[in-house]
Motif scaffolding. Sequence first.
Motif, mmCIF file in Angstrom:
data_model
loop_
_atom_site.group_PDB
_atom_site.id
_atom_site.type_symbol
_atom_site.label_atom_id
_atom_site.label_comp_id
_atom_site.label_asym_id
_atom_site.label_seq_id
_atom_site.Cartn_x
_atom_site.Cartn_y
_atom_site.Cartn_z
ATOM 1 N N UNK A 1 0.827 -1.212 0.000
ATOM 2 C CA UNK A 1 0.000 0.000 0.000
ATOM 3 C C UNK A 1 0.859 1.258 0.000
ATOM 4 N N UNK A 2 1.950 1.257 0.759
ATOM 5 C CA UNK A 2 2.832 2.427 0.771
ATOM 6 C C UNK A 2 3.463 2.651 -0.596
ATOM 7 N N UNK A 3 3.863 1.566 -1.245
ATOM 8 C CA UNK A 3 4.433 1.716 -2.589
ATOM 9 C C UNK A 3 3.387 2.239 -3.563
ATOM 10 N N UNK A 4 2.179 1.717 -3.455
ATOM 11 C CA UNK A 4 1.104 2.178 -4.333
ATOM 12 C C UNK A 4 0.805 3.661 -4.113
ATOM 13 N N UNK A 5 0.810 4.091 -2.861
ATOM 14 C CA UNK A 5 0.546 5.500 -2.563
ATOM 15 C C UNK A 5 1.650 6.401 -3.121
ATOM 16 N N UNK A 6 2.902 5.960 -3.044
ATOM 17 C CA UNK A 6 3.993 6.764 -3.593
ATOM 18 C C UNK A 6 3.888 6.882 -5.101
ATOM 19 N N UNK A 7 3.502 5.800 -5.765
ATOM 20 C CA UNK A 7 3.337 5.849 -7.221
ATOM 21 C C UNK A 7 2.218 6.816 -7.597
ATOM 22 N N UNK A 8 1.131 6.780 -6.862
ATOM 23 C CA UNK A 8 0.021 7.692 -7.142
ATOM 24 C C UNK A 8 0.420 9.137 -6.883
ATOM 25 N N UNK A 9 1.200 9.375 -5.824
ATOM 26 C CA UNK A 9 1.624 10.747 -5.525
ATOM 27 C C UNK A 9 2.549 11.284 -6.612
ATOM 28 N N UNK A 10 3.410 10.419 -7.162
ATOM 29 C CA UNK A 10 4.274 10.866 -8.257
ATOM 30 C C UNK A 10 3.465 11.240 -9.489
ATOM 31 N N UNK A 11 2.328 10.606 -9.653
ATOM 32 C CA UNK A 11 1.445 10.901 -10.787
ATOM 33 C C UNK A 11 0.440 12.007 -10.454
ATOM 34 N N UNK A 12 0.636 12.687 -9.319
ATOM 35 C CA UNK A 12 -0.217 13.792 -8.877
ATOM 36 C C UNK A 12 -1.656 13.334 -8.579
ATOM 37 N N UNK A 13 -1.840 12.065 -8.279
ATOM 38 C CA UNK A 13 -3.148 11.556 -7.869
ATOM 39 C C UNK A 13 -3.185 11.546 -6.346
ATOM 40 N N UNK A 14 -3.265 12.746 -5.792
ATOM 41 C CA UNK A 14 -3.129 12.894 -4.348
ATOM 42 C C UNK A 14 -4.333 12.352 -3.582
ATOM 43 N N UNK A 15 -5.522 12.440 -4.144
ATOM 44 C CA UNK A 15 -6.720 11.988 -3.430
ATOM 45 C C UNK A 15 -6.673 10.475 -3.214
ATOM 46 N N UNK A 16 -6.366 9.728 -4.283
ATOM 47 C CA UNK A 16 -6.277 8.276 -4.146
ATOM 48 C C UNK A 16 -5.153 7.876 -3.194
ATOM 49 N N UNK A 17 -4.022 8.571 -3.280
ATOM 50 C CA UNK A 17 -2.913 8.255 -2.372
ATOM 51 C C UNK A 17 -3.289 8.517 -0.921
ATOM 52 N N UNK A 18 -3.993 9.611 -0.677
ATOM 53 C CA UNK A 18 -4.385 9.930 0.697
ATOM 54 C C UNK A 18 -5.341 8.886 1.255
ATOM 55 N N UNK A 19 -6.270 8.394 0.441
ATOM 56 C CA UNK A 19 -7.204 7.369 0.917
ATOM 57 C C UNK A 19 -6.455 6.094 1.308
ATOM 58 N N UNK A 20 -5.486 5.701 0.504
ATOM 59 C CA UNK A 20 -4.716 4.498 0.826
ATOM 60 C C UNK A 20 -3.928 4.687 2.119
ATOM 61 N N UNK A 21 -3.299 5.844 2.276
ATOM 62 C CA UNK A 21 -2.487 6.086 3.468
ATOM 63 C C UNK A 21 -3.340 6.170 4.724
ATOM 64 N N UNK A 22 -4.522 6.735 4.616
ATOM 65 C CA UNK A 22 -5.407 6.795 5.791
ATOM 66 C C UNK A 22 -5.857 5.398 6.212
ATOM 67 N N UNK A 23 -6.104 4.513 5.246
ATOM 68 C CA UNK A 23 -6.432 3.133 5.603
ATOM 69 C C UNK A 23 -5.243 2.437 6.255
ATOM 70 N N UNK A 24 -4.041 2.723 5.760
ATOM 71 C CA UNK A 24 -2.845 2.147 6.395
ATOM 72 C C UNK A 24 -2.718 2.597 7.844
#
Length: 653
Positions: free
Chosen positions: A154-177
């Motif tokens: 999940x952390x790797x997935x969130x970092x990939x999304x953040x690099x692609x400027x998909x901050x909303x999806x990354x934030x949802x994953x990190x909050x679940x973590x």
Amino acid sequence: MRLFSPAPTSASHSNFALYSSPQTNRSKFFFRTPTTRPCLASSPPVPCSTKQQPPAVLENAGAGAAQRNEPPPPPPDNAIAIRRPVMDSPGEDSVDGEAAGAGGSAGDRVESDPKSSALDAGLNKFAEKMLIFEPERVESGAQEKPLAVNLDLALYRAKVLARSYKYVEAQEILERCISYWPEDGRAYVTLGKTLCKQSRTTEARAVYEKGCQATQGENPYIWQCWAVLENKLGNVRRARELFDAATVADKRHIAAWHGWAVLELKQGNVKKARHLLAKGLKNCGGNEYIYQTLARLEVRSSRYEQARYLFKQATKCNPKSCASWLAWAQMEMQLENNLAARLLFERAVQASPKNRFAWHVWGLFEANMGNIEKARKLLKIGHTLNPRDPVLLQSLALLEYKHSTANLARVLFRRASELDPKHQAVWIAWGWMEWKEGNMSTARKLYQRALSIDSTTESAARCLQAWGVLEQRIGNLSTARRLFRSSLNINSQSYITWMTWASMEEEQGNSVRAEEIRNLYFQQRTELVDDASWVTGFLDIIDPALDSIKRLLNLEQNSVKAIDASKSLSGFNGTSPDEESAGTSDSLDGKEMERGSGFDLDAFVREKLSLGPAELEIQMTSSKSSRQEGNRSPRRIWRSAEKTAKAMPQLTT
């Protein structure tokens, strides 16, 4: 996403094997809760299943056997009979006397065998006490904690999304973590950095504070990231407290010692910074960042022999550290040891072939040396490897303006501004070129565009100073004074701005006012007092190229001072080449300086970077027009840009 271990297998036994989970006292079998009261029939006994199956498999087991019309296997003589509960099927009524299990017969009746009825009654009482027969229904394992591997994924997935400027999806994953693993600090650090990228500093601060409470203050990474945030916001005192907390949580956390030392250096506390860096070396051992910062401090104090020794130590710790090679090259370039500087630039690009700073500063160095074609090639290589960096195009535009045409430079400036419309340096350099071309109104518009991005940065101070010089040259002295004053309000330590203002007043015959301005500068300036007794120290590694870029952009000075570079890199630490280690950083000796390194740039680009000559041409068109270009080669696009530049009329006032 949840990963569960498969159910264990076991051989068939005559007795029951009761398994208990290590987390709870309940036994976990994949049986579904019956919809009606279980009814035990007196049909022939059915043996225990030799394998535990998932729920979906168990649900469809009976139906699959019925569809295939396969007879059940004969039970062994010593097997204990287990009756399955009656299952409701659509369109049929459940009868207490019928058995719905996979091994039971639909026509068997309860009253067929009295002994079986007595046994069934005993089993029924036993089943009421054991949860293995009547488990509680748990909706999709809501109380199960996912495996630890899910956190890493999940952390790797969130970092990939953040690099692609998909901050909303990354934030949802990190909050679940954070909800599943509140004791792990990595999710707080990643979420805080993601929020900082969006300038949501208040929320980032709250995340860091929550993380420190959840980890009971024992995670130094959260403290250090929080301190960096407060330092960026200007809360220096709070940042010091947080850096201190990070070092208390883990005295071997090198980033906390180094970040705290950098903070003190920016505040002018050189002695305090040296003390912190020394503590970092003591607690963490040799570290490239500490050595590099200490070496830069020695360069500032003009102790070049000690600086060379520390740069050597930094490159020994990490021969792939491009920042250390660049910082060392800048020092030699400052001392006009040009052969040594070129060798160090070569080591920098070999250590990190895609580093934009390495190609940029090396290209500016060659331009300053008068090697225009090589400088142009280096900047093009850097842009090809970093197509989203506007600074490389900005420097190439200034190079083309000096040695080619202003129209080609305008095309490059326009392309750089499209890559990053909020990059102030591009607009300022473009405005400076238009001012030199005599297009005053265009230069004013470009300066205004730069100031509209942010009027509080050092780039804004330089823009105001350049604009003030423009107004001074055309006779708008009152406007020039206001612009100089505004620039000094942002950066009161700018020697150039103070002296430019004083020179303007002196040219107008106001010698008294000019002297007052000079006195004001000497009264308010902040001097960094260093202690020469220290032999260890260093500044910052964030952007080691920026200081030299300002000097190298002055392409008017092409003077070269020939000195013996072999003396600058050999024998300064009192050891011979044989006594030193055979590391990469110790191979720079006097003989190599004299004969050169033999570095073949074209072969390096072709073999290591897989770039051909056609791929080094720069696409000058915008994103909209690039789609219209289709499959045109980069060389054709470059030629088209040159034709466009030649066809553009020269702008005049």
